[in-house]
Design a protein around this motif. Structure first.
Motif: not given
Length: 202
Positions: A46-61
């Motif tokens: 589930l690696g996405v280029r340019r993703d920050t921790s904020a992006d991960l927080r939106r999509r991880m769950e």
């Protein structure tokens, strides 16, 4: 009987293996090594280029639940991010370090209530000394957070910064991401990490 294990690897372009001509990245390499040890590891990258921790927080769950919710108890989550948070845009980091720490605490806390969780720190940035210094500082901050949360953290910044294999691999790549040899060096660090070996041993 071979052990079945499913792991979500959540993160950025380094998790995705950007720049690797073998298309394995470090995640593919440690997955293959687990199979060699008799563990049938299904790796959800589930690696996405340019993703920050904020992006991960939106999509991880949503992304992790879709893969692990009905997968039994042989499951885990591995998180790795931070380089993009430290990238400067308009002379400011994309995500300030204190916000990265808040995001990391939320991500780790959510996952750790459900599954075993490991965190791999961000790698060095060789083409920008100021950016790299911010990454090093963030890695130390994330390591302290994981210690406080009693979660395993693998710091890879210092060993890779001192690795000729990594430096040469980045030089052959785009100046940020390594080629396959660099990802092999990173995979070697993960493979030699006791928490990873305990998780992925038959």
């Amino acid at each position: 009987m071979i052990r079945d294990l499913r792991i979500c690897f959540v993160g950025d372009s380094f998790v995705a293996g950007a720049g690797d001509e073998t298309a394995l990245g470090w995640v593919g390499r440690v997955t293959a090594a687990a199979w060699d040890r008799g563990v049938a590891l299904t790796a959800y990258n589930l690696g996405v280029r340019r993703d920050t921790s904020a992006d991960l927080r939106r999509r991880m769950e949503a992304e992790v639940l879709a893969r692990l919710l009905r997968a039994g108890d042989a499951q885990a989550v591995v998180l790795s991010f931070g380089v993009n948070d430290c990238t400067h845009e308009d002379e400011m980091p994309r995500v300030p370090p204190e916000v990265t720490e808040e995001n990391a605490a939320a991500l780790l806390g959510w996952a750790a209530t459900r599954w075993p969780v490991l965190m791999v720190g961000p790698p060095p940035v060789l083409d920008d000394a100021a950016h790299d210094a911010r990454v090093a500082a963030l890695s130390a901050r994330l390591e302290a957070l994981c210690a406080a949360m009693h979660l395993p953290y693998l710091p890879v910044h210092a060993p890779l910064a001192g690795s000729g294999a990594w430096r040469n691999a980045v030089g052959r790549g785009d100046g940020v991401h390594p080629d396959g040899a660099g990802y092999a060096a990173l995979a070697g660090l993960v493979e030699g990490w006791p928490p990873w070996r305990r998780l992925t041993t038959a």
